[in-house]
Motif scaffolding. Structure first.
Motif, PDB file in Angstrom:
ATOM      1  N   ASN A   5      27.032  47.332  34.809  1.00 15.41           N
ATOM      2  CA  ASN A   5      26.752  49.082  34.160  1.00 15.41           C
ATOM      3  C   ASN A   5      25.318  49.201  33.825  1.00 15.41           C
ATOM      4  O   ASN A   5      25.201  50.126  32.962  1.00 15.41           O
ATOM      5  N   GLY A   6      24.567  48.599  34.629  1.00 17.74           N
ATOM      6  CA  GLY A   6      23.059  49.121  34.538  1.00 17.74           C
ATOM      7  C   GLY A   6      22.247  47.818  34.372  1.00 17.74           C
ATOM      8  O   GLY A   6      22.735  46.711  35.266  1.00 17.74           O
ATOM      9  N   TYR A   7      20.994  47.925  34.122  1.00 22.32           N
ATOM     10  CA  TYR A   7      19.948  46.493  34.200  1.00 22.32           C
ATOM     11  C   TYR A   7      19.149  46.733  33.049  1.00 22.32           C
ATOM     12  O   TYR A   7      18.977  47.819  32.175  1.00 22.32           O
ATOM     13  N   THR A   8      18.405  45.631  32.868  1.00 24.96           N
ATOM     14  CA  THR A   8      17.295  45.352  31.822  1.00 24.96           C
ATOM     15  C   THR A   8      16.008  45.030  32.570  1.00 24.96           C
ATOM     16  O   THR A   8      16.124  44.402  33.985  1.00 24.96           O
ATOM     17  N   ARG A  68      23.190  44.211  34.372  1.00 23.22           N
ATOM     18  CA  ARG A  68      23.661  44.193  33.005  1.00 23.22           C
ATOM     19  C   ARG A  68      25.329  44.121  33.630  1.00 23.22           C
ATOM     20  O   ARG A  68      25.879  44.809  33.881  1.00 23.22           O
ATOM     21  N   TYR A  69      25.536  42.798  33.663  1.00 23.84           N
ATOM     22  CA  TYR A  69      26.935  42.391  34.117  1.00 23.84           C
ATOM     23  C   TYR A  69      28.036  42.528  32.954  1.00 23.84           C
ATOM     24  O   TYR A  69      28.044  42.198  31.973  1.00 23.84           O
ATOM     25  N   ILE A  70      29.044  43.312  33.693  1.00 25.87           N
ATOM     26  CA  ILE A  70      30.265  43.468  32.839  1.00 25.87           C
ATOM     27  C   ILE A  70      31.256  42.193  32.785  1.00 25.87           C
ATOM     28  O   ILE A  70      31.747  41.752  31.881  1.00 25.87           O
ATOM     29  N   TYR A  71      31.410  41.410  34.116  1.00 22.53           N
ATOM     30  CA  TYR A  71      32.129  40.260  34.010  1.00 22.53           C
ATOM     31  C   TYR A  71      31.414  38.920  34.701  1.00 22.53           C
ATOM     32  O   TYR A  71      30.231  39.207  35.408  1.00 22.53           O
ATOM     33  N   ASP A  72      31.780  37.838  34.389  1.00 22.29           N
ATOM     34  CA  ASP A  72      31.146  36.785  35.034  1.00 22.29           C
ATOM     35  C   ASP A  72      31.387  36.582  36.193  1.00 22.29           C
ATOM     36  O   ASP A  72      32.374  37.208  36.913  1.00 22.29           O
ATOM     37  N   ALA A  73      30.983  35.473  37.258  1.00 31.61           N
ATOM     38  CA  ALA A  73      31.280  35.334  38.489  1.00 31.61           C
ATOM     39  C   ALA A  73      32.615  34.834  38.856  1.00 31.61           C
ATOM     40  O   ALA A  73      33.186  35.410  39.786  1.00 31.61           O
ATOM     41  N   ASP A  74      33.306  34.387  37.874  1.00 34.32           N
ATOM     42  CA  ASP A  74      34.794  33.912  38.219  1.00 34.32           C
ATOM     43  C   ASP A  74      35.665  35.308  38.169  1.00 34.32           C
ATOM     44  O   ASP A  74      36.510  35.364  38.730  1.00 34.32           O
ATOM     45  N   GLU A  75      35.277  36.061  37.070  1.00 33.25           N
ATOM     46  CA  GLU A  75      36.211  37.104  36.939  1.00 33.25           C
ATOM     47  C   GLU A  75      35.993  38.335  38.101  1.00 33.25           C
ATOM     48  O   GLU A  75      36.777  38.820  38.569  1.00 33.25           O
ATOM     49  N   VAL A  76      34.738  38.262  38.666  1.00 35.97           N
ATOM     50  CA  VAL A  76      34.285  38.838  39.900  1.00 35.97           C
ATOM     51  C   VAL A  76      35.020  38.564  40.883  1.00 35.97           C
ATOM     52  O   VAL A  76      35.583  39.422  41.506  1.00 35.97           O
ATOM     53  N   ALA A  77      35.071  37.298  41.069  1.00 36.26           N
ATOM     54  CA  ALA A  77      35.745  36.791  42.398  1.00 36.26           C
ATOM     55  C   ALA A  77      37.283  37.103  42.277  1.00 36.26           C
ATOM     56  O   ALA A  77      37.982  37.539  43.216  1.00 36.26           O
ATOM     57  N   ARG A  78      37.700  37.018  40.912  1.00 32.27           N
ATOM     58  CA  ARG A  78      39.248  37.288  40.966  1.00 32.27           C
ATOM     59  C   ARG A  78      39.574  38.919  41.065  1.00 32.27           C
ATOM     60  O   ARG A  78      40.493  39.164  41.835  1.00 32.27           O
ATOM     61  N   ARG A  79      38.862  39.869  40.636  1.00 35.10           N
ATOM     62  CA  ARG A  79      38.953  41.149  40.859  1.00 35.10           C
ATOM     63  C   ARG A  79      38.740  41.634  42.295  1.00 35.10           C
ATOM     64  O   ARG A  79      39.314  42.497  42.784  1.00 35.10           O
TER      65      ARG A  79
END
Length: 462
Positions: free
Chosen positions: A187-190, A208-219
């Motif tokens: 949802n953005g960046y720093t 600026r990441y909403i989810y970690d890599a594991d949750e990203v893969a699941r979604r």
């Protein structure tokens, strides 16, 4: 929505939501979101004095900068630089300062480790050719683009980028996320500016990441399953029919709602089935690109509020498409407004730049294809594009609808004069009852209708 009785005309105005302008300043991140897309409204609002708000923000920032400068040492320090928009459920951001434990040489080594060597940069640029916004950039901006792309792709943090000009970041970042709707997990960046004696030495960038890599893969796995299932039913006999099927599917399967925490990305549409304009537009782009039809995001405003929609390419011609404004749940507040009303508004399916510009304003930051053809406009293709009131043609249109078991009909006039002529005959003269209408117990016929004076369309439903 209006109701028409054969003996008595009873106009009932549709209530429409007012918009509230929310201005917020964050102190350490840049967030791109369209959580308050412009909605159809009958009301003119009294907005806050924007210049006064900006002056107050500048005054506060100037005071803070003076205090920070006074306290700063001669050591190399980093400063989180603000640039933000409102985004749902974001924690308050804090100002952070500190010294870097890594030299620029160490930072260069980290770049190579994540795939940003000089050879990698060349390869990444070759892959991005064909992406609409990437191709609008200068050579130095394209280099920065692929750096940001790679960082976001692997969810890296604090990676050295090639520019010392922080003003480039918002523009290039916008291009990356416009070209890549698959980046649903941010949802953005720093970014951090490393300075010595007030001179910028280098800049590092983090998503600026909403989810970690594991949750990203699941979604992503769930999204792939949904898209694959949809794709099997959406491909038409030609590109026009495929685009129409996608437009209809997204509208019927999604409700306009601010409640989804992912309403800025494709998860809101494919997984939650609740979204706002940015989610609708990204999902349309993702799905159409998957089906092999070129589709881009268009940024701008509608009725004074931030908004996003699409441009699609069919047989070498470009058309605007606004899935959000095609969804009646976007503006219907009460159950009675939805009851029996058409579930899809086709007014915004494949229209010209001239038409969309009547109530949308396209951002001028990027070049946008001119959309001047109407051969694949929905109404033209469906044979319900009219040049005036013609009793024979009206009878054909309404008879065809009834023969197909439809209780709704939508038509489009070619211009204002034709629209007024059709409206006057069907509504004011009540000739609609020669073709359509529901018999009431009190001996009257009744029909509901809704007119769009800007796009020259009229919807009727029994």
């Amino acid at each position: 929505m209006c109701f028409l009785n054969k003996k008595v005309i009873n106009l009932k105005n549709r209530r429409k939501k007012k918009q509230t302008l929310v201005m917020a300043a964050y102190v350490c991140v840049c967030i791109f979101g369209l959580s308050g897309c412009g909605r159809i409204s009958d009301f003119h609002e009294s907005l806050p004095d924007v210049e006064e708000i900006i002056d107050n923000i500048v005054e506060e920032e100037t005071k803070e900068e003076a205090e920070e400068t006074e306290a700063a040492s001669s050591k190399e320090v980093s400063e989180k630089v603000p640039k933000a928009q409102e985004y749902p459920e974001i924690e308050e951001n804090q100002v952070e300062e500190g010294t870097s434990s890594l030299s620029k040489e160490d930072q260069e080594k980290r770049r190579e480790e994540i795939g940003l060597s000089e050879a990698d940069i060349v390869g990444l640029q070759e892959i991005q050719f064909g992406n609409y916004y990437f191709e609008q950039l200068t050579s130095s901006e394209r280099r920065l683009y692929v750096e940001l792309y790679r960082i976001l792709e692997i969810q890296a943090e604090e990676i050295l980028v090639s520019t010392l000009d922080a003003e480039l970041l918002p523009r290039v970042y916008q291009c990356v996320i416009n070209d890549h709707p698959e980046f649903f997990y941010m949802n953005g960046y720093t970014y951090t500016q490393y300075t010595r004696q007030d001179e910028i030495q280098y800049i590092t960038f983090s998503g600026r990441y909403i989810y970690d890599a594991d949750e990203v893969a699941r979604r992503q796995e769930r999204i792939d399953a949904v898209v694959e299932e949809k794709a099997g039913t959406l491909v038409g006999i030609d590109d026009y029919e495929t685009v129409k099927n996608v437009y209809e599917d997204l509208i019927l399967s999604t409700d306009y709602s601010m409640d989804s925490p992912d309403n800025q990305n494709i998860c809101s549409v494919f997984l939650d089935r609740k979204s706002v304009c940015n989610g609708y537009a990204k999902a349309a782009q993702y799905l159409l690109n998957y089906l092999g039809i070129p589709c881009i995001i268009v940024n701008g405003t509608a009725l004074g509020a931030a908004h996003a929609w699409n441009i699609v390419e069919i047989d070498g011609a470009y058309y605007h498409m606004d899935v959000t404004w095609g969804d009646p749940s976007y503006y219907a507040e009460e159950a009675e407004e939805k009851n029996g009303a058409p579930s899809i508004d086709y007014s915004y399916l494949l229209v010209t730049t001239e038409e969309i510009s009547r109530n949308h304003t396209i951002s001028t930051e990027f070049r946008i294809p001119e959309c001047s053809f109407d051969r694949d406009n929905y109404f033209v293709r469906e044979g319900i594009y009219l040049y005036g009131y013609d009793e024979g043609r009206m009878e054909e249109i309404f008879d065809a609808a009834k023969s197909q078991g439809k209780n709704t009909v939508i038509i489009k006039a070619c211009d204002r004069q034709a629209y007024n002529e059709i409206y006057d005959n069907l509504i004011n003269e009540q000739k609609i009852f020669d073709y359509f209408g529901v018999y009431q117990s009190n001996g009257e016929y009744k029909i509901a209708y809704s007119g769009n004076e800007e796009l020259y369309t009229i919807s009727f439903w029994e």
